[in-house]
Design a protein around this motif. Structure first.
Motif, PDB file in Angstrom:
ATOM      1  N   GLU A 291      24.232  32.646  56.800  1.00 52.96           N
ATOM      2  CA  GLU A 291      24.057  32.534  55.322  1.00 52.96           C
ATOM      3  C   GLU A 291      24.811  31.256  55.243  1.00 52.96           C
ATOM      4  O   GLU A 291      24.696  30.641  54.285  1.00 52.96           O
ATOM      5  CB  GLU A 291      25.042  33.384  54.754  1.00 52.96           C
ATOM      6  N   MET A 292      25.889  30.756  55.794  1.00 56.21           N
ATOM      7  CA  MET A 292      26.467  29.622  55.715  1.00 56.21           C
ATOM      8  C   MET A 292      25.651  28.336  55.692  1.00 56.21           C
ATOM      9  O   MET A 292      25.546  27.520  54.708  1.00 56.21           O
ATOM     10  CB  MET A 292      27.825  29.407  56.943  1.00 56.21           C
ATOM     11  N   PHE A 293      24.806  28.403  56.496  1.00 53.34           N
ATOM     12  CA  PHE A 293      23.715  27.250  56.519  1.00 53.34           C
ATOM     13  C   PHE A 293      22.782  27.282  55.332  1.00 53.34           C
ATOM     14  O   PHE A 293      22.456  26.174  54.833  1.00 53.34           O
ATOM     15  CB  PHE A 293      22.815  27.411  57.737  1.00 53.34           C
ATOM     16  N   MET A 294      22.524  28.559  54.960  1.00 50.07           N
ATOM     17  CA  MET A 294      21.256  28.558  53.656  1.00 50.07           C
ATOM     18  C   MET A 294      22.134  28.181  52.470  1.00 50.07           C
ATOM     19  O   MET A 294      21.707  27.554  51.719  1.00 50.07           O
ATOM     20  CB  MET A 294      21.166  30.048  53.579  1.00 50.07           C
ATOM     21  N   CYS A 295      23.409  28.674  52.389  1.00 50.60           N
ATOM     22  CA  CYS A 295      24.273  28.450  51.148  1.00 50.60           C
ATOM     23  C   CYS A 295      24.480  26.825  51.165  1.00 50.60           C
ATOM     24  O   CYS A 295      24.545  26.242  50.057  1.00 50.60           O
ATOM     25  CB  CYS A 295      25.571  29.052  51.184  1.00 50.60           C
ATOM     26  N   GLU A 296      24.778  26.241  52.366  1.00 51.46           N
ATOM     27  CA  GLU A 296      24.860  24.744  52.503  1.00 51.46           C
ATOM     28  C   GLU A 296      23.737  24.058  51.867  1.00 51.46           C
ATOM     29  O   GLU A 296      23.545  23.105  51.129  1.00 51.46           O
ATOM     30  CB  GLU A 296      25.480  24.436  53.817  1.00 51.46           C
ATOM     31  N   ALA A 297      22.447  24.614  52.393  1.00 51.31           N
ATOM     32  CA  ALA A 297      21.109  23.834  52.048  1.00 51.31           C
ATOM     33  C   ALA A 297      21.013  24.160  50.389  1.00 51.31           C
ATOM     34  O   ALA A 297      20.281  23.108  49.834  1.00 51.31           O
ATOM     35  CB  ALA A 297      20.179  24.674  52.849  1.00 51.31           C
ATOM     36  N   VAL A 298      21.300  25.274  49.964  1.00 51.73           N
ATOM     37  CA  VAL A 298      20.804  25.723  48.529  1.00 51.73           C
ATOM     38  C   VAL A 298      21.735  25.148  47.478  1.00 51.73           C
ATOM     39  O   VAL A 298      21.433  24.556  46.881  1.00 51.73           O
ATOM     40  CB  VAL A 298      20.537  26.880  48.353  1.00 51.73           C
ATOM     41  N   LEU A 299      23.000  25.288  47.901  1.00 52.98           N
ATOM     42  CA  LEU A 299      23.980  25.227  46.866  1.00 52.98           C
ATOM     43  C   LEU A 299      24.716  23.628  46.657  1.00 52.98           C
ATOM     44  O   LEU A 299      25.462  23.286  45.942  1.00 52.98           O
ATOM     45  CB  LEU A 299      25.201  26.208  47.138  1.00 52.98           C
TER      46      LEU A 299
END
Length: 396
Positions: A291-299
């Motif tokens: 999720e850290m990679f997804m959050c970095e990408a999106v947020l």
């Protein structure tokens, strides 16, 4: 005890007023010296207060003392009732240690914790060499006895800085609690800071701290403590404690939207868990990692190409988490399946991956399996996540 005139006269520090050796503290007392008041019979309420010498009363030989706790109050006290607050630059360690033990007796033996704090803070004010043992004790007193968590936080931070100095601070042997082993070594101080001190920081964080500035400071203090913990022997701080510290630090970094740093710390937590017990994995750290990679990408507003790269890394980590939880027969394997499905679906939703039949099927299978187990376990967050995927995957 005689009240003194508030008129400050004769302030020349060249005049030596007293050299008090009655308390084992051969320190010259002059104008400007910080002193501890003790041994008063007629006004015992002032015993164990700290004051500053502002004058000498020529007629009586008493010294005029301005109280630290009440600067408007000035008392006239006999020199033999005063002990100078020692400075390590001018006294030997044993003199300093005796003063620390005196403070300990005032607090832990007599129960006068506010006075112990006043004595130790005066000691800290006088000394230019930071004393980690004093800072750790002040943290404990403010947190456990006086319920002043802002002050406690300040002293945890100061202790971490003091122990990170290239000069090893003098260490004084007095107990945090009656019966406990005295903190007599550098490693002992670091262990106390890395366990109880770090736990205090996490309690503050879990208590719902929302101030960005305070969270930034919490991150910095945690980092300083982890650096210290890495330096000492594993006999003092085990790999398991280090794993837990990195895991907790990751949570704070995540709160600060420092997702890539958090990802590295989660990996570090898993690495130390394996060192502690070969064959074991820190599943609680592996599950939030994708999720850290997804959050970095999106947020954190990255261009499309970077977002795709981050999602690919996150999906790879999700596959790895699923593989590990399956091999370990961990009961949280359904969470890993749901998480993998969620990242795969979000990559479709954000136009980072084409919604081909094969890709959608790869997303659908773990979502269905995760949903069924989550329903059986009553895990509402996992149910909601899987349900969201299943409903929206039809539209995709």
């Amino acid at each position: 005890l005689h009240p003194s005139s508030n008129t400050e006269i004769g302030l020349s520090t060249a005049i030596i007023m007293s050299t008090n050796s009655s308390n084992g503290n051969d320190v010259t007392i002059t104008v400007g010296t910080k002193v501890l008041i003790q041994g008063l019979d007629k006004a015992p309420q002032y015993n164990y207060h700290i004051g500053t010498v502002i004058d000498q009363q020529q007629a009586t030989g008493r010294l005029s003392i301005r109280l630290r706790s009440n600067p408007k109050k000035v008392l006239g006290i006999k020199p033999e009732k005063l002990t100078a607050v020692p400075n390590l630059e001018t006294v030997e360690d044993h003199v300093y240690g005796k003063f620390c033990n005196l403070a300990h007796d005032v607090g832990r033996v007599q129960g006068k914790y506010k006075q112990e704090v006043e004595i130790l803070e005066a000691l800290e004010e006088v000394n230019t060499i930071p004393q980690a043992s004093v800072f750790i004790t002040l943290w404990y007193l403010y947190a456990q006895k006086l319920n002043n968590f802002d002050k406690a936080f300040t002293y945890v931070a100061q202790a971490a800085l003091a122990l990170n100095l290239p000069i090893i601070p003098s260490v004084n042997s007095y107990e945090l609690l009656p019966g406990e082993t005295a903190l007599t070594t550098q490693e002992g101080l670091i262990k106390e800071l890395a366990t109880s001190g770090f736990g205090f920081l996490m309690d503050c964080f879990l208590g719902g701290e929302r101030d960005v500035g305070k969270l930034e400071k919490t991150c910095q203090v945690m980092e300083n403590i982890i650096i210290l913990a890495e330096r000492v022997s594993r006999d003092e701080i085990s790999f398991e404690i280090l794993a837990q510290m990195y895991f907790c630090y990751s949570d704070v970094l995540q709160k600060m939207s420092k997702f890539m740093e958090a990802a590295e710390m989660y990996k570090k937590a898993d690495e130390y868990r394996q060192m502690h017990a070969p064959g074991e994995r820190y599943v609680s750290a592996l599950l939030p990692l994708p999720e850290m990679f997804m959050c970095e990408a999106v947020l954190n507003e990255h261009p499309q190409s970077k977002m795709k790269e981050l999602f690919e890394e996150g999906i790879a980590e999700a596959r790895n988490s699923l593989k590990i939880t399956t091999e370990l027969n961990d009961e949280r394997v359904y969470k890993a399946k749901t998480l993998l499905a969620y990242l795969l679906f979000k990559s479709i939703e954000l136009h980072l991956a084409a919604p081909t039949i094969d890709y959608c099927q790869e997303t659908l299978s773990p979502a269905q399996e995760g949903y069924q187990v989550a329903m059986a376990k009553g895990d509402q967050p996992a149910i909601d996540q899987a349900h969201f995927i299943l409903d929206n995957l039809k539209l995709a």
